[in-house]
Design a protein around this motif. Structure first.
Motif, PDB file in Angstrom:
ATOM      1  N   UNK A 286       0.877  -1.176   0.000  1.00  0.00           N
ATOM      2  CA  UNK A 286       0.000   0.000   0.000  1.00  0.00           C
ATOM      3  C   UNK A 286       0.915   1.227   0.000  1.00  0.00           C
ATOM      4  N   UNK A 287       1.253   1.697  -1.185  1.00  0.00           N
ATOM      5  CA  UNK A 287       2.210   2.791  -1.337  1.00  0.00           C
ATOM      6  C   UNK A 287       1.726   4.076  -0.661  1.00  0.00           C
ATOM      7  N   UNK A 288       0.430   4.329  -0.697  1.00  0.00           N
ATOM      8  CA  UNK A 288      -0.095   5.560  -0.091  1.00  0.00           C
ATOM      9  C   UNK A 288       0.139   5.567   1.415  1.00  0.00           C
ATOM     10  N   UNK A 289      -0.123   4.431   2.047  1.00  0.00           N
ATOM     11  CA  UNK A 289       0.127   4.345   3.496  1.00  0.00           C
ATOM     12  C   UNK A 289       1.621   4.404   3.787  1.00  0.00           C
ATOM     13  N   UNK A 290       2.406   3.725   2.979  1.00  0.00           N
ATOM     14  CA  UNK A 290       3.859   3.741   3.172  1.00  0.00           C
ATOM     15  C   UNK A 290       4.391   5.170   3.114  1.00  0.00           C
ATOM     16  N   UNK A 291       3.890   5.954   2.181  1.00  0.00           N
ATOM     17  CA  UNK A 291       4.345   7.329   2.021  1.00  0.00           C
ATOM     18  C   UNK A 291       4.012   8.166   3.249  1.00  0.00           C
ATOM     19  N   UNK A 317      -5.604   5.726   9.377  1.00  0.00           N
ATOM     20  CA  UNK A 317      -6.161   4.554  10.071  1.00  0.00           C
ATOM     21  C   UNK A 317      -5.613   3.269   9.471  1.00  0.00           C
ATOM     22  N   UNK A 318      -5.588   2.225  10.268  1.00  0.00           N
ATOM     23  CA  UNK A 318      -5.149   0.929   9.767  1.00  0.00           C
ATOM     24  C   UNK A 318      -6.196   0.337   8.828  1.00  0.00           C
ATOM     25  N   UNK A 319      -5.769  -0.486   7.867  1.00  0.00           N
ATOM     26  CA  UNK A 319      -6.728  -1.181   7.008  1.00  0.00           C
ATOM     27  C   UNK A 319      -7.632  -2.075   7.871  1.00  0.00           C
ATOM     28  N   UNK A 320      -8.873  -2.327   7.465  1.00  0.00           N
ATOM     29  CA  UNK A 320      -9.441  -2.015   6.147  1.00  0.00           C
ATOM     30  C   UNK A 320     -10.065  -0.618   6.029  1.00  0.00           C
ATOM     31  N   UNK A 321      -9.895   0.230   7.054  1.00  0.00           N
ATOM     32  CA  UNK A 321     -10.464   1.570   6.959  1.00  0.00           C
ATOM     33  C   UNK A 321      -9.835   2.310   5.776  1.00  0.00           C
ATOM     34  N   UNK A 322     -10.631   3.013   4.979  1.00  0.00           N
ATOM     35  CA  UNK A 322     -10.077   3.756   3.839  1.00  0.00           C
ATOM     36  C   UNK A 322      -9.282   4.967   4.308  1.00  0.00           C
ATOM     37  N   UNK A 323      -8.306   5.357   3.502  1.00  0.00           N
ATOM     38  CA  UNK A 323      -7.534   6.555   3.809  1.00  0.00           C
ATOM     39  C   UNK A 323      -8.321   7.799   3.420  1.00  0.00           C
ATOM     40  N   UNK A 324      -8.408   8.784   4.305  1.00  0.00           N
ATOM     41  CA  UNK A 324      -9.020  10.055   3.904  1.00  0.00           C
ATOM     42  C   UNK A 324      -8.117  10.782   2.911  1.00  0.00           C
ATOM     43  N   UNK A 325      -8.707  11.595   2.064  1.00  0.00           N
ATOM     44  CA  UNK A 325      -7.931  12.338   1.075  1.00  0.00           C
ATOM     45  C   UNK A 325      -7.030  13.335   1.785  1.00  0.00           C
ATOM     46  N   UNK A 326      -5.810  13.471   1.247  1.00  0.00           N
ATOM     47  CA  UNK A 326      -4.793  14.331   1.858  1.00  0.00           C
ATOM     48  C   UNK A 326      -4.257  15.288   0.817  1.00  0.00           C
ATOM     49  N   UNK A 327      -3.990  16.537   1.224  1.00  0.00           N
ATOM     50  CA  UNK A 327      -3.517  17.545   0.271  1.00  0.00           C
ATOM     51  C   UNK A 327      -2.029  17.449  -0.031  1.00  0.00           C
ATOM     52  N   UNK A 446     -17.820  13.708  -1.192  1.00  0.00           N
ATOM     53  CA  UNK A 446     -18.986  13.148  -1.882  1.00  0.00           C
ATOM     54  C   UNK A 446     -19.190  11.743  -1.355  1.00  0.00           C
ATOM     55  N   UNK A 447     -20.453  11.363  -1.220  1.00  0.00           N
ATOM     56  CA  UNK A 447     -20.805  10.012  -0.746  1.00  0.00           C
ATOM     57  C   UNK A 447     -20.004   9.678   0.511  1.00  0.00           C
ATOM     58  N   UNK A 448     -19.182   8.597   0.431  1.00  0.00           N
ATOM     59  CA  UNK A 448     -18.413   8.166   1.605  1.00  0.00           C
ATOM     60  C   UNK A 448     -16.944   8.576   1.487  1.00  0.00           C
ATOM     61  N   UNK A 449     -16.655   9.574   0.671  1.00  0.00           N
ATOM     62  CA  UNK A 449     -15.283  10.031   0.493  1.00  0.00           C
ATOM     63  C   UNK A 449     -15.017  11.213   1.426  1.00  0.00           C
ATOM     64  N   UNK A 450     -13.992  11.038   2.308  1.00  0.00           N
ATOM     65  CA  UNK A 450     -13.648  12.081   3.280  1.00  0.00           C
ATOM     66  C   UNK A 450     -12.273  12.655   2.964  1.00  0.00           C
ATOM     67  N   UNK A 451     -12.061  13.892   3.408  1.00  0.00           N
ATOM     68  CA  UNK A 451     -10.747  14.489   3.303  1.00  0.00           C
ATOM     69  C   UNK A 451     -10.338  15.032   4.665  1.00  0.00           C
TER      70      UNK A 451
END
Length: 454
Positions: A286-291, A317-327, A446-451
């Motif tokens: 999971x490159x996004x989490x690694x970063x 958050x740890x998987x399986x929780x989705x990552x919130x969008x980050x700037x 939107x929907x279940x997408x958080x930032x």
């Protein structure tokens, strides 16, 4: 903490000769000068280190510390804010002022100021006092006040030869004393030394996993994040999915408590470490989490354990929780994960400035723009509102001094369970904890997408 102490001692000569006359007029000299050399705390006769001891009884440092008066604590926080200021290059910091503030606090029996003074004296920074004997005496003063971490620091001084006649044998005796008294850094150090499958004294490790586990869990319960880095090896030993999940969770706890080591390891795990041999803790790349873990590790390395990120689950958050969008801004990542406080408004008539101001200035605490409407919840219930929550137990609770910290917070989603203190190795019922909502939830796009939102 050991990391804070040792970063000031890089390059220090093992043995330094000090002229007593240079210290004759110092306040700390007068506190100890009446003792004979054999009576000095640095030469306390202690039982030899017993690596194969049968048991370890967890003791908590915070339950045995001397009280600190508000003025001394304010001076300490002001010095810490100047020392940790991330916007000033280290050579440009006002080290004379930092030293002066720590000294003022230390002379009013602020034990942390005493240990920080000792570290400054032995470091490479341009402070007014550079005599190693003075550092030893400040640590001895803290030892006389019953501070477990001071006994641990004296062990470091014996190990490095800063104390005349000190060696590994006397050092480990001090580490053992400190750990039994409740020093989290000593518990973590000895726990790591005993976390082995065989004895190798020349390399500094022995086989005593049961005691190692107890020491490390006691240290982690006190907020010493690097203990989680060692516990991960113990928890993952069986290599079952359950064991690996437990190891990942303890590493996440370590990051929350400021461990750069834990963040670095999680970064490597999500980047694919041990995927080919089946030893991966996370089981996927999971490159996004690694970063994110990698960037957090770099920041925590600079703070050397002083920066806590109790709200890490808000940004990572740890998987399986989705990552919130980050700037992509590291400052956003850190600010959203650190502890928060309601707006600081010190009235002009207040006898002392609010100490939270210094914590905010040092980057350890984030002030919210507005205070939320009061919302409180029993720790045994499901979370009624997403956001950052602060935890406390009643002041009469036996572990109140340990548990009721300014950074005892968590980011909890609506409908989820609040953190269970027993999972943090603390003998506290979930129903004894009262959680207060501080706000600062993530923003839905939107929907279940958080930032991530500050």
């Amino acid at each position: 903490m050991r990391l804070v102490f040792t970063r000031f001692m890089i390059g220090l000569c093992a043995v330094l000769v000090v002229m007593q006359s240079a210290l004759a007029d110092s306040p700390i000299h007068q506190l100890i000068t009446a003792m004979s050399s054999s009576d000095l705390p640095r030469y306390t006769k202690l039982p030899l280190f017993a690596p194969h001891r049968k048991d370890f009884i967890c003791a908590y440092q915070d339950q045995h510390l001397p009280s600190v008066d508000p003025q001394a604590n304010l001076w300490f926080q002001q010095a810490l804010a100047l020392e940790l200021d991330p916007n000033t290059y280290w050579k440009d910091k006002d080290w004379r002022k930092i030293y002066q503030l720590y000294q003022q606090a230390a002379e009013r029996n602020h034990w942390k100021a005493m240990l920080n003074l000792a570290s400054l004296i032995l470091g490479q920074y341009p402070v007014p006092e550079k005599q190693p004997e003075m550092a030893i005496r400040w640590v001895e003063k803290a030892m006389q006040l019953g501070v477990p971490d001071a006994w641990d620091t004296m062990g470091v001084y014996h190990m490095k030869g800063i104390v005349k006649g000190g060696d590994a044998t006397s050092a480990y005796a001090f580490f053992q004393k400190a750990a039994d008294m409740g020093s989290p850094s000593a518990q973590a150090f000895l726990g790591a030394a005993l976390n082995a499958g065989w004895d190798n004294p020349s390399s500094g490790f022995w086989a005593n996993m049961p005691v190692a586990t107890k020491m490390l869990e006691c240290s982690l319960a006190q907020g010493y994040g690097d203990a989680a880095d060692e516990l991960e090896f113990i928890y993952a030993a069986d290599k079952t999915p359950e064991a690996k999940l437990r190891a990942v969770k303890v590493l996440q706890d370590g990051v929350k408590l400021g461990s750069a080591k834990c963040a670095s390891l999680l970064s490597s795990q999500f980047d694919g470490l041990d995927m080919t041999n089946g030893d991966s803790l996370v089981g996927n790349i999971d490159k996004a989490r690694a970063d994110r873990y990698g960037k957090i590790s770099d920041v925590l390395e600079w703070y050397q354990g002083t920066l806590k990120l109790p709200n890490l689950d808000k940004v990572l958050p740890l998987p399986p929780a989705p990552l919130p969008k980050w700037d992509g801004d590291v400052e956003t990542l850190i600010d959203a994960a650190k502890a928060v406080t309601s707006p600081v408004k010190s009235p002009a008539s207040a006898p002392h400035p609010d100490p939270r101001s210094a914590l905010i200035k040092s980057g350890l605490l984030r002030s919210l723009s507005d205070g939320p409407h009061p919302l409180r919840c029993d720790g045994g219930r499901k979370c009624p509102q997403s956001g950052i929550w602060a935890a406390q137990v009643a002041v009469t609770h036996p572990l109140a001094a340990l548990y009721n910290r300014w950074d005892r917070q968590a980011f909890v989603e609506k409908g989820a369970s609040f953190p269970d203190p027993r999972q943090q190795h603390l003998d506290i019922s979930v129903h004894d904890v009262r959680w207060t909502w501080l706000g600062s939830p993530n923003r839905i796009r939107v929907a279940d997408v958080y930032e991530i939102a500050l």
